[in-house]
Design an enzyme around this catalytic site. Structure first.
Site, short mmCIF file in Angstrom:
data_model
loop_
_atom_site.label_atom_id
_atom_site.label_comp_id
_atom_site.label_asym_id
_atom_site.label_seq_id
_atom_site.Cartn_x
_atom_site.Cartn_y
_atom_site.Cartn_z
N GLY A 95 0.84 -1.20 0.00
CA GLY A 95 0.00 0.00 0.00
C GLY A 95 0.87 1.25 0.00
O GLY A 95 0.61 2.22 -0.74
N THR A 96 1.91 1.20 0.81
CA THR A 96 2.85 2.32 0.92
C THR A 96 3.45 2.66 -0.44
O THR A 96 3.63 3.83 -0.78
CB THR A 96 3.98 1.94 1.91
OG1 THR A 96 3.38 1.64 3.16
CG2 THR A 96 4.98 3.06 2.07
N ASP B 207 5.85 -10.15 4.91
CA ASP B 207 5.14 -10.98 3.93
C ASP B 207 5.97 -11.32 2.69
O ASP B 207 5.62 -12.22 1.94
CB ASP B 207 3.85 -10.28 3.49
CG ASP B 207 2.84 -10.14 4.62
OD1 ASP B 207 2.92 -10.94 5.57
OD2 ASP B 207 2.01 -9.23 4.55
N MET C 121 1.32 -15.55 9.70
CA MET C 121 0.80 -14.34 9.05
C MET C 121 0.92 -14.40 7.52
O MET C 121 1.84 -15.02 6.99
CB MET C 121 1.52 -13.11 9.57
CG MET C 121 0.87 -12.54 10.82
SD MET C 121 1.59 -10.97 11.29
CE MET C 121 0.34 -10.38 12.41
N HIS D 289 -2.15 -12.82 4.66
CA HIS D 289 -3.53 -12.97 4.18
C HIS D 289 -3.58 -13.27 2.69
O HIS D 289 -4.42 -14.03 2.23
CB HIS D 289 -4.33 -11.69 4.45
CG HIS D 289 -4.82 -11.63 5.86
ND1 HIS D 289 -5.79 -12.47 6.33
CD2 HIS D 289 -4.47 -10.84 6.89
CE1 HIS D 289 -6.02 -12.20 7.60
NE2 HIS D 289 -5.23 -11.21 7.97
N ARG E 205 -5.32 -28.87 18.09
CA ARG E 205 -5.02 -27.63 18.81
C ARG E 205 -4.55 -26.58 17.81
O ARG E 205 -3.85 -26.91 16.84
CB ARG E 205 -3.91 -27.85 19.85
CG ARG E 205 -4.32 -28.74 21.01
CD ARG E 205 -5.29 -28.02 21.96
NE ARG E 205 -5.55 -28.79 23.15
CZ ARG E 205 -6.48 -29.73 23.27
NH1 ARG E 205 -7.25 -30.03 22.24
NH2 ARG E 205 -6.65 -30.37 24.41
O1 F6P Z 1 1.53 -6.88 6.15
C1 F6P Z 1 2.08 -7.57 7.21
C2 F6P Z 1 1.05 -8.21 8.06
O2 F6P Z 1 1.79 -8.60 9.15
C3 F6P Z 1 0.23 -9.37 7.51
O3 F6P Z 1 0.91 -10.56 7.31
C4 F6P Z 1 -0.87 -9.46 8.53
O4 F6P Z 1 -1.96 -10.17 8.08
C5 F6P Z 1 -1.16 -8.02 8.77
O5 F6P Z 1 0.05 -7.33 8.54
C6 F6P Z 1 -1.69 -7.68 10.11
O6 F6P Z 1 -1.83 -6.31 10.20
P1 F6P Z 1 -2.31 -5.43 11.42
O7 F6P Z 1 -1.12 -4.70 11.91
O8 F6P Z 1 -3.29 -4.47 10.83
O9 F6P Z 1 -2.88 -6.33 12.44
#
Ligand code: F6P
Length: 358
Positions: free
Chosen positions: A112-113, A135, A177, A179, A276
């Site tokens: 985005g940046t 990511d 992490m 998405h 779990r």
């Molecule tokens: O963009 C990096 C990231 O860590 C993603 O992998 C993760 O889903 C998201 O940011 C979480 O972002 P926030 O800081 O909004 O919880």
């Protein structure tokens, strides 16, 4: 020479190390340079919140996580929308840039940046960027800083789960992490010997996942570990139109806190095995950068400073095949670097018996 600097979007481990790399190179090679640190990302540039940085601000931060100038998420899609008081954000950023007499902006951030950085370039500002994100999904660079540190943390989490999973003979899901992309899950999963890895780029079939678990049970292995990306998606869901998928996800969110719980429930239902779920969450973005990231950030920082010394603007510094490259911002903005399901790393992982549920 006056240079503006900002860190935007979700933080990660090597932001300070990267800023230090830029600053040290500039102080070392320019007689008269002043760095202005905009606070909390683009927000600081929009509202004129900044700090005049001193040389000492950049000392002792190579190993420090987070960002010394703060960060925030300012969605690109809202950049052209006036704020609650009717302020034109893009105009405000340009006005502050001009008012401060900046030579250029050094912007550290993710996808985005980079869209906003490119917008500022189109608006005539001098911009140099550095690719930040755990990511590793920024187009134009093989690797982003933060990624390797996060891989270490996520791998460590899975390592810890391994011992308890083995003792109890359970199926464990560790949610990693990511998405939209699965780089972190893929690397952490391989590094820690996960048995099943589920990525957004490779939609899974729950029966194939169950098959992989049952195969392990037949082989006398009492436990299984799944590394599941936040954005893991079933084949069925991947085939849905966007709107339908959104509705389905909203329904599922009422029942399950995240995708791993939903997958866990399905596995439990089909196998009767105890499941779990562990979510290391934001720990993956925290703490000190690993040695690899410190080197990468120092190189990226020095490379960004070199562009400034040559007044060569409009680029992101990146890494390709171990060499520093400059990538035009218009090429970077708006593209995602995703895991290619046909990549050799996937093939090699499959050869050692890892299932991707496909
Ligand atoms: O963009 C990096 C990231 O860590 C993603 O992998 C993760 O889903 C998201 O940011 C979480 O972002 P926030 O800081 O909004 O919880």
């Amino acid at each position: 020479m006056r240079i503006g600097m900002l860190t935007s979007g979700g933080d990660c481990q090597s932001l300070n190390a990267s800023m230090r790399g830029v600053a040290k190179s500039l102080y070392e090679n320019l007689k008269d340079v002043e760095i202005i640190g905009f606070l909390e990302g683009y927000k600081g540039l929009i509202y004129g919140n900044y700090r005049k940085m001193e040389t000492r601000d950049f000392s002792g931060i190579l190993t420090e996580g987070g960002t010394i100038i703060g960060t925030s998420r300012q969605p690109f899609k809202l950049m052209r929308t006036p704020d609650a008081n009717g302020l034109d954000k893009v105009k405000a950023m340009k006005d502050n840039y001009k008012k401060l007499g900046l030579e250029c902006l050094v912007i550290l951030g993710g996808n985005g940046t980079h869209k906003t950085a490119n917008l500022l370039r189109e608006e005539g500002l001098n911009v140099v960027t550095l690719p930040k994100t755990i990511d590793n999904d920024i187009w134009g660079t093989d690797i982003t800083f933060g990624f390797q540190s996060a891989v270490n943390i996520a791998s460590n989490a899975i390592d810890c789960i391994h011992t308890t999973a083995a003792s109890h003979g359970r199926v464990f899901i560790v949610e990693v992490m990511g998405h939209k992309v699965g780089w972190l899950t893929l690397h952490a999963g391989i590094a820690s010997g996960a048995d099943i890895i589920l990525l957004p780029e490779i939609p899974y079939d729950i029966d194939k996942v169950v098959e992989a678990i049952e195969k392990r049970t037949r082989e006398g292995k009492s436990f299984s570990i799944l590394a599941v990306a936040e954005g893991a998606i079933s084949k069925e869901d991947a085939a849905l139109p966007k709107k339908k998928l959104k509705e389905k996800r909203a329904q599922a969110a009422k029942k399950y806190p995240s995708v791993s719980y939903e997958i866990g429930a399905k596995i439990e239902e089909k196998t009767g095995q105890e499941i779990r779920v562990t979510i290391p969450g934001h720990t993956q973005r925290g703490g000190s950068p690993c040695a690899y990231d410190r080197v990468l950030s120092t190189r990226f920082g020095a490379a960004a400073a070199k562009l400034i010394l040559h007044k060569d603007y409009g680029y992101m510094v990146g890494m390709r095949n171990g060499e520093i490259v400059k990538v035009p911002l218009e090429e970077v903005a708006g593209k995602l670097k995703m895991v290619n399901p046909d990549a050799s790393i996937i093939n090699e992982a499959k050869l050692v018996g890892i299932s991707f549920g496909d």
